[in-house]
Design a protein around this motif. Structure first.
Motif, PDB file in Angstrom:
ATOM      1  N   ARG A  46       0.861  -1.181   0.000  1.00 45.90           N
ATOM      2  CA  ARG A  46       0.000   0.000   0.000  1.00 45.90           C
ATOM      3  C   ARG A  46       0.901   1.237   0.000  1.00 45.90           C
ATOM      4  O   ARG A  46       2.046   1.164   0.465  1.00 45.90           O
ATOM      5  N   ILE A  47       0.374   2.358  -0.499  1.00 45.25           N
ATOM      6  CA  ILE A  47       1.136   3.596  -0.556  1.00 45.25           C
ATOM      7  C   ILE A  47       0.282   4.733  -0.007  1.00 45.25           C
ATOM      8  O   ILE A  47      -0.876   4.879  -0.384  1.00 45.25           O
ATOM      9  N   GLY A  48       0.867   5.512   0.911  1.00 52.32           N
ATOM     10  CA  GLY A  48       0.165   6.667   1.456  1.00 52.32           C
ATOM     11  C   GLY A  48       0.121   6.647   2.966  1.00 52.32           C
ATOM     12  O   GLY A  48       0.449   5.639   3.605  1.00 52.32           O
ATOM     13  N   GLY A  49      -0.281   7.777   3.539  1.00 53.74           N
ATOM     14  CA  GLY A  49      -0.381   7.873   4.989  1.00 53.74           C
ATOM     15  C   GLY A  49      -1.594   7.138   5.530  1.00 53.74           C
ATOM     16  O   GLY A  49      -2.453   6.663   4.780  1.00 53.74           O
ATOM     17  N   PHE A  50      -1.669   7.074   6.855  1.00 54.33           N
ATOM     18  CA  PHE A  50      -2.787   6.395   7.517  1.00 54.33           C
ATOM     19  C   PHE A  50      -3.792   7.365   8.129  1.00 54.33           C
ATOM     20  O   PHE A  50      -4.907   6.975   8.454  1.00 54.33           O
ATOM     21  N   GLY A  51      -3.382   8.624   8.328  1.00 59.40           N
ATOM     22  CA  GLY A  51      -4.261   9.558   9.006  1.00 59.40           C
ATOM     23  C   GLY A  51      -4.047   9.580  10.504  1.00 59.40           C
ATOM     24  O   GLY A  51      -5.018   9.568  11.273  1.00 59.40           O
ATOM     25  N   GLY A  52      -2.771   9.605  10.905  1.00 64.09           N
ATOM     26  CA  GLY A  52      -2.465   9.706  12.330  1.00 64.09           C
ATOM     27  C   GLY A  52      -2.635   8.394  13.072  1.00 64.09           C
ATOM     28  O   GLY A  52      -2.819   7.323  12.475  1.00 64.09           O
ATOM     29  N   VAL A  53      -2.605   8.484  14.398  1.00 65.99           N
ATOM     30  CA  VAL A  53      -2.690   7.294  15.252  1.00 65.99           C
ATOM     31  C   VAL A  53      -4.013   6.574  15.040  1.00 65.99           C
ATOM     32  O   VAL A  53      -4.060   5.340  14.907  1.00 65.99           O
ATOM     33  N   SER A  54      -5.116   7.326  14.999  1.00 68.28           N
ATOM     34  CA  SER A  54      -6.430   6.696  14.872  1.00 68.28           C
ATOM     35  C   SER A  54      -6.561   5.960  13.541  1.00 68.28           C
ATOM     36  O   SER A  54      -7.135   4.858  13.485  1.00 68.28           O
ATOM     37  N   ALA A  57      -4.424   2.784  13.731  1.00 67.75           N
ATOM     38  CA  ALA A  57      -5.090   1.803  14.588  1.00 67.75           C
ATOM     39  C   ALA A  57      -6.272   1.155  13.862  1.00 67.75           C
ATOM     40  O   ALA A  57      -6.497  -0.062  13.975  1.00 67.75           O
ATOM     41  N   ALA A  58      -7.008   1.951  13.100  1.00 63.57           N
ATOM     42  CA  ALA A  58      -8.145   1.412  12.350  1.00 63.57           C
ATOM     43  C   ALA A  58      -7.663   0.434  11.284  1.00 63.57           C
ATOM     44  O   ALA A  58      -8.284  -0.627  11.073  1.00 63.57           O
ATOM     45  N   ARG A  64      -6.382  -7.059  10.699  1.00 66.24           N
ATOM     46  CA  ARG A  64      -6.026  -8.064  11.725  1.00 66.24           C
ATOM     47  C   ARG A  64      -4.511  -8.212  11.867  1.00 66.24           C
ATOM     48  O   ARG A  64      -3.962  -9.318  11.925  1.00 66.24           O
ATOM     49  N   ILE A  65      -3.844  -7.066  11.894  1.00 64.91           N
ATOM     50  CA  ILE A  65      -2.389  -7.054  12.076  1.00 64.91           C
ATOM     51  C   ILE A  65      -2.057  -7.482  13.498  1.00 64.91           C
ATOM     52  O   ILE A  65      -2.695  -7.043  14.461  1.00 64.91           O
ATOM     53  N   ALA A  87       0.083   0.759  18.358  1.00 65.74           N
ATOM     54  CA  ALA A  87       0.310  -0.597  18.861  1.00 65.74           C
ATOM     55  C   ALA A  87      -0.213  -0.745  20.288  1.00 65.74           C
ATOM     56  O   ALA A  87      -0.842  -1.760  20.631  1.00 65.74           O
ATOM     57  N   ALA A  88       0.027   0.266  21.117  1.00 66.48           N
ATOM     58  CA  ALA A  88      -0.480   0.232  22.492  1.00 66.48           C
ATOM     59  C   ALA A  88      -1.999   0.258  22.503  1.00 66.48           C
ATOM     60  O   ALA A  88      -2.648  -0.480  23.277  1.00 66.48           O
ATOM     61  N   GLN A  89      -2.593   1.072  21.646  1.00 62.52           N
ATOM     62  CA  GLN A  89      -4.045   1.182  21.582  1.00 62.52           C
ATOM     63  C   GLN A  89      -4.688  -0.135  21.149  1.00 62.52           C
ATOM     64  O   GLN A  89      -5.757  -0.517  21.654  1.00 62.52           O
ATOM     65  N   CYS A  90      -4.026  -0.832  20.215  1.00 61.79           N
ATOM     66  CA  CYS A  90      -4.587  -2.071  19.678  1.00 61.79           C
ATOM     67  C   CYS A  90      -4.130  -3.315  20.442  1.00 61.79           C
ATOM     68  O   CYS A  90      -4.611  -4.422  20.164  1.00 61.79           O
ATOM     69  N   GLY A  91      -3.177  -3.142  21.344  1.00 64.86           N
ATOM     70  CA  GLY A  91      -2.683  -4.281  22.119  1.00 64.86           C
ATOM     71  C   GLY A  91      -1.891  -5.267  21.291  1.00 64.86           C
ATOM     72  O   GLY A  91      -1.986  -6.484  21.507  1.00 64.86           O
ATOM     73  N   ILE A  92      -1.092  -4.764  20.325  1.00 63.67           N
ATOM     74  CA  ILE A  92      -0.269  -5.649  19.500  1.00 63.67           C
ATOM     75  C   ILE A  92       1.202  -5.320  19.701  1.00 63.67           C
ATOM     76  O   ILE A  92       1.547  -4.333  20.345  1.00 63.67           O
TER      77      ILE A  92
END
Length: 242
Positions: A46-54, A57-58, A64-65, A87-92
């Motif tokens: 994939r190419i591009g940003g994620f849109g910050g932490v949220s 996390a989404a 299902r990473i 990673a902390a937010q998702c517990g991974i």
């Protein structure tokens, strides 16, 4: 079952992608999108940003990473901070695949600075031919020292005007060689180099060439990052994954 997200853009990330693909691990490779023609990878990409932490996390939840490997550039401080938070937010689990910083050796003429702005300040003085080996993001800051002729080495040919008035470009993609960098510095008449302490082998030859030619180097040191789990080789990351 694990599923890995590799945040790439470095040669180390590409080496890890090959190792992960060879072992058949489910994985996604992500580029930030700052290069028009990124290197192809043996993994879904994939190419591009994620849109910050949220946003990150989404994405992690949607795909299902289970493991994130931050193999971004050492100066991608915001992305690295987002990885830790997501990673902390998702517990991974998360790990950074890092390269050692460069260190000066006998014969080097380095001036270490902590920021782009400090690097700009060091250029006060008579006109020189300056190699800016910093990428494209911070070029505008150097308009504060317009007396110099700036030489840029870029991966992609610029598609819009550059902010610097007196500038020339060399289009090339690393890894670079000592022979090639000596030729670059000599043919371009470079008198000073400004670069980021990205470390690794792929771009180190310009420092060896500068040492051989007695050229001064303004070295922008790495940004501070939060404490995190780090590995320095692909094998270390593979062992962590398994």
């Amino acid at each position: 079952m694990i599923k890995i997200l590799i945040l790439g853009g470095t040669s180390e990330a590409s080496a890890l992608a090959s190792a992960v693909a060879k072992r058949g691990f489910p994985a996604i490779f992500s580029y930030a999108g700052r290069v028009a023609t990124p290197k192809s990878q043996p993994l879904p990409t994939r190419i591009g940003g994620f849109g910050g932490v949220s946003g990150l996390a989404a994405f992690v939840a949607q795909e299902r990473i289970t493991h994130i490997v931050d193999a971004t550039h050492p100066f991608a401080a915001q992305m690295s901070a987002n990885v830790l938070a997501a990673a902390a937010q998702c517990g991974i689990k998360a790990i950074a695949l890092t390269r050692p910083a460069w260190r000066p050796v006998d014969g080097d003429k380095w001036q270490s600075v902590a920021s782009i702005d400090e690097a700009v300040s060091t250029l006060a003085g008579p006109p020189q031919r300056v190699l800016l080996a910093i990428g494209r993001m911070h070029l505008a800051a150097f308009t504060a020292q317009p007396q110099h002729h700036y030489v840029l080495r870029l991966v992609d040919r610029p598609t819009s005007p550059l902010p610097l008035a007196d500038v020339s470009t060399v289009i090339d993609r690393g890894p670079f060689t000592l022979e090639g960098d000596l030729a670059l510095l000599e043919t371009q008449g470079i008198q000073r180099i400004v670069c980021k302490n990205s470390g690794g082998e792929g771009a180190a030859s310009k420092l060896t060439a500068a040492r051989a030619l007695g050229l001064p180097v303004v070295m922008i040191e790495r940004p501070h990052l939060p404490s995190r789990l780090e590995a320095h080789t692909v094998d270390e990351v593979i062992n962590w994954l398994t």
